[in-house]
Design a protein around this motif. Sequence first.
Motif, mmCIF file in Angstrom:
data_model
loop_
_atom_site.group_PDB
_atom_site.id
_atom_site.type_symbol
_atom_site.label_atom_id
_atom_site.label_comp_id
_atom_site.label_asym_id
_atom_site.label_seq_id
_atom_site.Cartn_x
_atom_site.Cartn_y
_atom_site.Cartn_z
ATOM 1 N N VAL A 1 -19.569 -11.480 13.819
ATOM 2 C CA VAL A 1 -19.255 -12.413 15.040
ATOM 3 C C VAL A 1 -20.107 -13.765 14.515
ATOM 4 O O VAL A 1 -21.252 -13.910 14.272
ATOM 5 C CB VAL A 1 -19.962 -12.053 16.172
ATOM 6 C CG1 VAL A 1 -19.815 -13.016 17.271
ATOM 7 C CG2 VAL A 1 -19.118 -10.569 16.522
ATOM 8 N N SER A 2 -19.166 -14.925 14.420
ATOM 9 C CA SER A 2 -19.866 -16.237 14.542
ATOM 10 C C SER A 2 -21.035 -16.419 15.113
ATOM 11 O O SER A 2 -21.051 -15.953 16.421
ATOM 12 C CB SER A 2 -18.865 -17.199 14.166
ATOM 13 O OG SER A 2 -18.431 -17.696 15.499
ATOM 14 N N HIS B 1 -19.329 -18.341 18.446
ATOM 15 C CA HIS B 1 -18.555 -17.115 19.303
ATOM 16 C C HIS B 1 -19.671 -16.180 19.919
ATOM 17 O O HIS B 1 -19.338 -15.648 21.036
ATOM 18 C CB HIS B 1 -17.643 -16.290 18.361
ATOM 19 C CG HIS B 1 -16.319 -17.217 18.454
ATOM 20 N ND1 HIS B 1 -15.239 -16.574 17.559
ATOM 21 C CD2 HIS B 1 -15.973 -18.349 18.351
ATOM 22 C CE1 HIS B 1 -14.241 -17.620 17.400
ATOM 23 N NE2 HIS B 1 -14.628 -18.845 18.012
ATOM 24 N N GLN C 1 -14.484 -6.943 20.556
ATOM 25 C CA GLN C 1 -14.468 -8.158 19.917
ATOM 26 C C GLN C 1 -14.766 -9.359 20.791
ATOM 27 O O GLN C 1 -14.000 -9.184 22.035
ATOM 28 C CB GLN C 1 -13.296 -8.669 19.191
ATOM 29 C CG GLN C 1 -13.272 -7.811 17.959
ATOM 30 C CD GLN C 1 -11.919 -8.081 17.123
ATOM 31 O OE1 GLN C 1 -10.840 -8.909 17.447
ATOM 32 N NE2 GLN C 1 -11.674 -7.200 16.032
ATOM 33 N N PRO C 2 -15.474 -10.568 20.754
ATOM 34 C CA PRO C 2 -15.497 -11.605 21.570
ATOM 35 C C PRO C 2 -14.086 -12.138 21.806
ATOM 36 O O PRO C 2 -13.375 -12.510 20.840
ATOM 37 C CB PRO C 2 -16.353 -12.501 21.278
ATOM 38 C CG PRO C 2 -16.474 -12.107 19.815
ATOM 39 C CD PRO C 2 -16.259 -10.803 19.531
ATOM 40 N N ILE D 1 -12.303 -15.169 22.888
ATOM 41 C CA ILE D 1 -12.563 -16.624 23.003
ATOM 42 C C ILE D 1 -11.330 -17.501 23.109
ATOM 43 O O ILE D 1 -10.568 -17.584 22.359
ATOM 44 C CB ILE D 1 -13.382 -17.435 21.903
ATOM 45 C CG1 ILE D 1 -14.433 -16.685 21.526
ATOM 46 C CG2 ILE D 1 -13.893 -18.785 22.220
ATOM 47 C CD1 ILE D 1 -15.602 -16.260 22.405
ATOM 48 N N VAL E 1 -13.067 -23.413 22.135
ATOM 49 C CA VAL E 1 -14.539 -24.056 21.846
ATOM 50 C C VAL E 1 -14.216 -25.416 21.912
ATOM 51 O O VAL E 1 -13.762 -26.093 21.158
ATOM 52 C CB VAL E 1 -15.014 -23.801 20.592
ATOM 53 C CG1 VAL E 1 -16.421 -24.372 20.211
ATOM 54 C CG2 VAL E 1 -15.233 -22.130 20.158
ATOM 55 N N ILE F 1 -16.251 -21.641 25.315
ATOM 56 C CA ILE F 1 -17.641 -21.887 24.673
ATOM 57 C C ILE F 1 -17.620 -23.278 24.478
ATOM 58 O O ILE F 1 -16.779 -24.266 24.273
ATOM 59 C CB ILE F 1 -17.446 -21.219 23.409
ATOM 60 C CG1 ILE F 1 -17.417 -19.573 23.287
ATOM 61 C CG2 ILE F 1 -18.816 -21.542 22.560
ATOM 62 C CD1 ILE F 1 -18.290 -19.030 24.146
ATOM 63 N N ASN G 1 -19.854 -26.073 22.358
ATOM 64 C CA ASN G 1 -20.686 -26.277 21.060
ATOM 65 C C ASN G 1 -21.771 -27.385 21.108
ATOM 66 O O ASN G 1 -21.502 -28.344 21.509
ATOM 67 C CB ASN G 1 -19.825 -26.406 20.017
ATOM 68 C CG ASN G 1 -20.194 -26.345 18.414
ATOM 69 O OD1 ASN G 1 -21.547 -26.697 18.507
ATOM 70 N ND2 ASN G 1 -19.505 -25.995 17.642
#
Length: 330
Positions: free
Chosen positions: A113-114, A117, A296-297, A299, A302, A325, A327
């Motif tokens: 997972v980044s 994220h 898994q997230p 998303i 972003v 999200i 950033n």
Amino acid sequence: MHAVTVSAPGGPDVMTWAEVPDLPPPGPGEVTLDVVATAVNRADLLQRQGFYPPPPGESDIIGLECSGRVAVVGPGVDGFAPGDEVCALLAGGGYATRVNVPAGQLLPLPAGVSLVHAAGLPEVACTVYSTVFERAELADGEVFLVHGGASGIGTFAIQAVRALRPAAVIAATAGSAEKLARCRELGANITISYRDEDFVARVREETGGHGADVILDNMGASYLERNVSLLAPDGRLVVIGLQGGTKGTLNLSALLPKRGSVHALSLRNRPGGQKARIVAGVRQHVWPLVAEGRIQPVIDRVLPISDVRAAHRVVEELGHVGKVILNVGG
């Protein structure tokens, strides 16, 4: 440091990304994080509108979760060091470049997972774990209904139930064909349009009249009577949101014969020790499934923190699937 400030209760335009006073050093048992990203939760919209103030003593900056890197470790903290990449459950303060967090509310970055994220995981993971699996004690093979199945909570709940209770029957409500399809992709067996279908009738039909053993509800008053009527014997209704109002009528004569129960739970206002225990449970039981890719997230998009107003509008208009999200620091 910089943070999103709120000039007065109101719409998205009251928010501004601005310079604010620096944080004090972390206290005993705390760490300071350099925030990389945060996520928009519906509670953030309520706080911006003046309806959901932070608990006493907590930051008045919006933001209930974040990801980032440990910058400073306070006295008495073990297991974390400067430079560690983590995500965190917060009582406030996520919409900022730095935040102080009790070490017990930190989670290591899950494999695969980044860091950006990961900002969308702590609030949903802790909410779902503490409600569906701890309080409601969903058993394998039971019928689980989640309202708002395409939301951040909903998308995580569907995946978590499918992974941890593989024989469960999962029902989800959502407001569009696209969102219903996404719920099915994530593991829902029954998908129901709340705009033009009766979720009580559909779940009863699909379960041979059994109903739902556990209901995770984000609506509150407007769904209370129907949720109670849908409960199976020994069923558990868990209310975690009040989008449909705060005051409803509870028909005890409908609840008593079923031995049903109604729970209303908030994560933000729990004592620190309870939050740390929930985070530890997530780390033990849920985080391995995230690392394996079984959860898994989800998303939706972003956006840079400078677009916080647009992000709030997306969530306000229900124009998203999963999490939005922000950033903060790349």
